[in-house]
Design a protein around this motif. Structure first.
Motif, mmCIF file in Angstrom:
data_model
loop_
_atom_site.group_PDB
_atom_site.id
_atom_site.type_symbol
_atom_site.label_atom_id
_atom_site.label_comp_id
_atom_site.label_asym_id
_atom_site.label_seq_id
_atom_site.Cartn_x
_atom_site.Cartn_y
_atom_site.Cartn_z
ATOM 1 N N ASP A 56 0.813 -1.219 0.000
ATOM 2 C CA ASP A 56 0.000 0.000 0.000
ATOM 3 C C ASP A 56 0.852 1.276 0.000
ATOM 4 O O ASP A 56 0.328 2.376 0.031
ATOM 5 C CB ASP A 56 -0.980 0.010 1.166
ATOM 6 C CG ASP A 56 -0.307 0.138 2.522
ATOM 7 O OD1 ASP A 56 0.934 0.256 2.590
ATOM 8 O OD2 ASP A 56 -1.032 0.111 3.537
ATOM 9 N N GLY A 57 2.180 1.117 -0.020
ATOM 10 C CA GLY A 57 3.081 2.259 -0.082
ATOM 11 C C GLY A 57 3.581 2.753 1.261
ATOM 12 O O GLY A 57 4.454 3.619 1.305
ATOM 13 N N SER A 58 3.064 2.225 2.352
ATOM 14 C CA SER A 58 3.551 2.662 3.661
ATOM 15 C C SER A 58 4.950 2.097 3.894
ATOM 16 O O SER A 58 5.314 1.045 3.384
ATOM 17 C CB SER A 58 2.598 2.223 4.774
ATOM 18 O OG SER A 58 2.516 0.824 4.839
ATOM 19 N N VAL A 59 5.740 2.844 4.651
ATOM 20 C CA VAL A 59 7.131 2.474 4.907
ATOM 21 C C VAL A 59 7.329 2.317 6.407
ATOM 22 O O VAL A 59 6.869 3.139 7.194
ATOM 23 C CB VAL A 59 8.096 3.560 4.379
ATOM 24 C CG1 VAL A 59 9.535 3.202 4.694
ATOM 25 C CG2 VAL A 59 7.896 3.762 2.888
ATOM 26 N N ALA A 60 8.027 1.247 6.786
ATOM 27 C CA ALA A 60 8.359 1.016 8.185
ATOM 28 C C ALA A 60 9.838 0.674 8.268
ATOM 29 O O ALA A 60 10.385 0.044 7.371
ATOM 30 C CB ALA A 60 7.502 -0.112 8.736
#
Length: 90
Positions: A56-60
């Motif tokens: 979904d494009g989120s970065v962690a």
């Protein structure tokens, strides 16, 4: 769209598991980007951030100090002694 199945573990727990579009790790000889359909690879990790970019494009991110990464058939396994939190998403 191809994805990566990622398992990120320390010696005592699972840090992150799921599907990702891309993973960036601090290989001992420099930063290494991992994308779907990458050739099988085994690398030693140095010090730095592990960045997981989910579908979904989120970065962690978490900081690691050594360990290893294994890539085979869109499966990524990251094993480290400890991972320090950088982002509340992980």
């Amino acid at each position: 769209m191809s994805t990566l199945e990622v398992t990120f573990v320390t010696s005592d727990r699972t840090v992150w598991t799921g599907q990702a579009a891309q993973v960036v790790v601090p290989a001992a000889d420099g930063s290494m980007g991992i994308l779907p359909r990458m050739q099988p690879t085994l690398a030693v990790l140095g010090d730095g951030p592990v960045r997981i970019i989910s579908v979904d494009g989120s970065v962690a991110e978490r900081t690691v100090h050594g360990g290893f990464v294994s890539v085979d058939s869109n499966t990524v396994t990251i094993g480290v002694d400890d991972a320090e939190l950088l982002d509340a998403d992980l």
